[in-house]
Enzyme design. Structure first.
Site, PDB file in Angstrom:
ATOM      1  N   SER A  44     -12.434  51.445  34.322  1.00  0.00           N
ATOM      2  CA  SER A  44     -11.484  52.564  34.333  1.00  0.00           C
ATOM      3  C   SER A  44     -10.045  52.070  34.300  1.00  0.00           C
ATOM      4  O   SER A  44      -9.120  52.867  34.177  1.00  0.00           O
ATOM      5  CB  SER A  44     -11.710  53.441  35.578  1.00  0.00           C
ATOM      6  OG  SER A  44     -11.382  52.714  36.738  1.00  0.00           O
TER       7      SER A  44
ATOM      8  N   SER B  37     -14.436  35.736  38.152  1.00  0.00           N
ATOM      9  CA  SER B  37     -13.974  35.130  39.396  1.00  0.00           C
ATOM     10  C   SER B  37     -12.469  34.886  39.280  1.00  0.00           C
ATOM     11  O   SER B  37     -11.802  35.487  38.420  1.00  0.00           O
ATOM     12  CB  SER B  37     -14.748  33.823  39.627  1.00  0.00           C
ATOM     13  OG  SER B  37     -14.369  33.245  40.842  1.00  0.00           O
TER      14      SER B  37
ATOM     15  N   TYR C 140     -10.211  37.117  50.001  1.00  0.00           N
ATOM     16  CA  TYR C 140     -10.359  37.270  48.542  1.00  0.00           C
ATOM     17  C   TYR C 140     -10.904  35.956  47.971  1.00  0.00           C
ATOM     18  O   TYR C 140     -11.887  35.957  47.229  1.00  0.00           O
ATOM     19  CB  TYR C 140      -9.015  37.636  47.886  1.00  0.00           C
ATOM     20  CG  TYR C 140      -9.132  37.771  46.385  1.00  0.00           C
ATOM     21  CD1 TYR C 140      -9.845  38.820  45.822  1.00  0.00           C
ATOM     22  CD2 TYR C 140      -8.547  36.833  45.530  1.00  0.00           C
ATOM     23  CE1 TYR C 140      -9.983  38.940  44.442  1.00  0.00           C
ATOM     24  CE2 TYR C 140      -8.674  36.944  44.147  1.00  0.00           C
ATOM     25  CZ  TYR C 140      -9.394  38.001  43.614  1.00  0.00           C
ATOM     26  OH  TYR C 140      -9.526  38.112  42.244  1.00  0.00           O
TER      27      TYR C 140
ATOM     28  N   LYS D  83     -14.742  35.601  46.208  1.00  0.00           N
ATOM     29  CA  LYS D  83     -14.965  35.119  44.839  1.00  0.00           C
ATOM     30  C   LYS D  83     -15.697  33.769  44.866  1.00  0.00           C
ATOM     31  O   LYS D  83     -16.501  33.476  43.986  1.00  0.00           O
ATOM     32  CB  LYS D  83     -13.629  34.997  44.095  1.00  0.00           C
ATOM     33  CG  LYS D  83     -12.991  36.345  43.780  1.00  0.00           C
ATOM     34  CD  LYS D  83     -13.817  37.139  42.776  1.00  0.00           C
ATOM     35  CE  LYS D  83     -13.105  38.384  42.312  1.00  0.00           C
ATOM     36  NZ  LYS D  83     -13.884  39.168  41.340  1.00  0.00           N
TER      37      LYS D  83
HETATM   38  N1  NAP Z   1      -5.441  40.843  37.826  1.00  0.00           N
HETATM   39  C1  NAP Z   1      -5.516  39.587  38.218  1.00  0.00           C
HETATM   40  O1  NAP Z   1      -4.484  38.907  38.360  1.00  0.00           O
HETATM   41  C2  NAP Z   1      -6.850  38.943  38.481  1.00  0.00           C
HETATM   42  C3  NAP Z   1      -6.894  37.555  38.694  1.00  0.00           C
HETATM   43  C4  NAP Z   1      -8.124  36.941  38.938  1.00  0.00           C
HETATM   44  C5  NAP Z   1      -9.297  37.700  38.969  1.00  0.00           C
HETATM   45  N2  NAP Z   1      -9.208  39.053  38.772  1.00  0.00           N
HETATM   46  C6  NAP Z   1     -10.461  39.820  38.848  1.00  0.00           C
HETATM   47  O2  NAP Z   1     -10.608  40.600  37.674  1.00  0.00           O
HETATM   48  C7  NAP Z   1     -11.364  41.783  37.960  1.00  0.00           C
HETATM   49  C8  NAP Z   1     -10.636  43.007  37.440  1.00  0.00           C
HETATM   50  O3  NAP Z   1      -9.396  43.109  38.100  1.00  0.00           O
HETATM   51  P1  NAP Z   1      -8.177  43.996  37.560  1.00  0.00           P
HETATM   52  O4  NAP Z   1      -6.963  43.176  37.725  1.00  0.00           O
HETATM   53  O5  NAP Z   1      -8.496  44.599  36.247  1.00  0.00           O
HETATM   54  O6  NAP Z   1      -8.173  45.110  38.716  1.00  0.00           O
HETATM   55  P2  NAP Z   1      -7.865  46.690  38.682  1.00  0.00           P
HETATM   56  O7  NAP Z   1      -6.854  47.002  37.628  1.00  0.00           O
HETATM   57  O8  NAP Z   1      -7.593  47.054  40.089  1.00  0.00           O
HETATM   58  O9  NAP Z   1      -9.276  47.317  38.204  1.00  0.00           O
HETATM   59  C9  NAP Z   1     -10.393  47.226  39.027  1.00  0.00           C
HETATM   60  C10 NAP Z   1     -11.554  47.974  38.396  1.00  0.00           C
HETATM   61  O10 NAP Z   1     -12.677  47.844  39.275  1.00  0.00           O
HETATM   62  C11 NAP Z   1     -13.234  49.130  39.448  1.00  0.00           C
HETATM   63  N3  NAP Z   1     -13.912  49.292  40.730  1.00  0.00           N
HETATM   64  C12 NAP Z   1     -13.398  49.186  41.989  1.00  0.00           C
HETATM   65  N4  NAP Z   1     -14.322  49.480  42.900  1.00  0.00           N
HETATM   66  C13 NAP Z   1     -15.457  49.800  42.206  1.00  0.00           C
HETATM   67  C14 NAP Z   1     -16.747  50.209  42.597  1.00  0.00           C
HETATM   68  N5  NAP Z   1     -17.093  50.365  43.895  1.00  0.00           N
HETATM   69  N6  NAP Z   1     -17.665  50.455  41.629  1.00  0.00           N
HETATM   70  C15 NAP Z   1     -17.342  50.335  40.314  1.00  0.00           C
HETATM   71  N7  NAP Z   1     -16.137  49.920  39.885  1.00  0.00           N
HETATM   72  C16 NAP Z   1     -15.198  49.678  40.838  1.00  0.00           C
HETATM   73  C17 NAP Z   1     -12.067  50.088  39.335  1.00  0.00           C
HETATM   74  O11 NAP Z   1     -12.522  51.369  38.922  1.00  0.00           O
HETATM   75  P3  NAP Z   1     -12.752  52.641  39.893  1.00  0.00           P
HETATM   76  O12 NAP Z   1     -11.664  52.644  40.907  1.00  0.00           O
HETATM   77  O13 NAP Z   1     -12.719  53.793  38.928  1.00  0.00           O
HETATM   78  O14 NAP Z   1     -14.107  52.443  40.478  1.00  0.00           O
HETATM   79  C18 NAP Z   1     -11.273  49.444  38.206  1.00  0.00           C
HETATM   80  O15 NAP Z   1     -11.754  49.899  36.959  1.00  0.00           O
HETATM   81  C19 NAP Z   1     -11.571  41.778  39.480  1.00  0.00           C
HETATM   82  O16 NAP Z   1     -12.847  41.267  39.780  1.00  0.00           O
HETATM   83  C20 NAP Z   1     -10.479  40.847  39.973  1.00  0.00           C
HETATM   84  O17 NAP Z   1     -10.786  40.247  41.198  1.00  0.00           O
HETATM   85  C21 NAP Z   1      -8.032  39.686  38.538  1.00  0.00           C
END
Ligand code: NAP
Length: 262
Positions: free
Chosen positions: A9, A124, A138, A142
């Site tokens: 989303s 991760s 966090y 991971k």
């Molecule tokens: N952004 C970074 O800098 C970064 C760096 C390293 C790793 N990551 C990893 O990349 C992944 C995506 O992160 P992002 O930055 O895109 O975060 P984000 O913009 O906060 O998006 C998180 C997504 O996870 C979904 N989500 C949360 N709880 C959920 C649940 N219970 N069931 C199903 N979906 C759920 C949310 O959708 P809903 O709220 O609609 O459920 C949303 O679509 C994560 O695993 C994060 O740890 C991100």
């Protein structure tokens, strides 16, 4: 190919789903919020609830004969001093970042074993390789997923199923807004504020989610996978080998400097 992506989303998951949908793959996105897209099918699912995950996968299998790829992307951050973090906050984080991802793997694996093919990417973080200040849980959540990834690789290899952990550096998304944030007690406030501002600025200056999609596309074209892949800015990726090469004190002092601690 049939691709299932969690957390579609927003952020990285949305970018991945649109990218692979535009390339002509049949993409199914699992997140709690429904999203309208002409490029993928959204199935509102809370991945922390295994019954909802199983229902979503059986819905997909009514439409598809195969599940080729799972990208376990749904996740959240958590910030705060270790000392101030509550049981409720820690469990909420692990329930999504670890248990949710495991449940989704368990739900697709019977089909992948039957078809003797499958690829699973567990998203991760570079931060899983080191305990980051004020993001201890966090890093730990991971890191726990990384270890499960290493284990399951042995278990599913007889069925030609590949699993890897893709460690991302900072990516420009709204992850900072969605983090679990512990109350910060007075003792930590000053240091925390500096680190917090810095970590948010790193996300704002992060790599575009589209670049993650392009990287994953290349990964999917490889026949055989390593357990770990790293994607992000050089300054972040280099932290991983430095941790093992440098004497521990020197490494910690570098980390303190990078994080403006002390
Ligand atoms: N952004 C970074 O800098 C970064 C760096 C390293 C790793 N990551 C990893 O990349 C992944 C995506 O992160 P992002 O930055 O895109 O975060 P984000 O913009 O906060 O998006 C998180 C997504 O996870 C979904 N989500 C949360 N709880 C959920 C649940 N219970 N069931 C199903 N979906 C759920 C949310 O959708 P809903 O709220 O609609 O459920 C949303 O679509 C994560 O695993 C994060 O740890 C991100």
């Amino acid at each position: 190919m049939t691709i299932i992506i969690t957390g579609t989303s927003a952020g990285i998951g949305f970018a991945l789903a649109e990218y692979f949908g535009k390339k002509g793959h049949r993409v199914f996105g699992l997140s709690r919020k429904n999203v309208e897209s002409e490029f993928f099918t959204s199935i509102p699912t809370d991945i922390t609830d295994h019954l909802q995950v199983e229902k979503a996968i059986s819905e997909i299998l009514k439409l598809e004969t195969r599940i080729d790829i799972l990208i376990n992307n749904a996740g959240m951050g958590m910030v705060g001093p270790v000392e101030d973090s509550t049981q409720e906050e820690i469990l909420k984080l692990f329930n999504l970042n670890l248990v949710g991802s495991v449940q989704t793997m368990s739900a697709v694996l019977p089909k992948m074993r039957e078809q003797k093919f499958g690829k699973i990417i567990n998203i991760s973080s570079i931060g899983s390789e080191m305990g980051l200040p004020f993001r201890g849980f966090y890093s730990a959540s991971k890191s726990a997923l990384d270890k499960v990834t290493e284990s399951i690789r042995y278990e599913v290899s007889p069925w030609n199923i590949e699993v890897c952990a893709l460690h991302l550096g900072d990516i420009k998304t709204k992850i900072a807004e969605n983090r679990v944030k512990s109350n910060v007690s007075g003792a930590y406030q000053k240091t925390f504020d500096k680190v917090y501002e810095l970590m948010n600025s790193h996300v704002d200056d992060g790599t575009e989610p589209l670049e993650v999609a392009e990287y994953i596309e290349k990964l999917l074209n490889k026949n055989s996978w390593k357990a770990h892949y790293y994607f992000g800015k050089f300054g972040q990726k280099i932290g991983v080998p430095l941790k093992w090469i440098l004497p521990q004190k020197i490494y910690e002092n570098l980390m303190k400097k990078y994080n403006k601690i002390g």
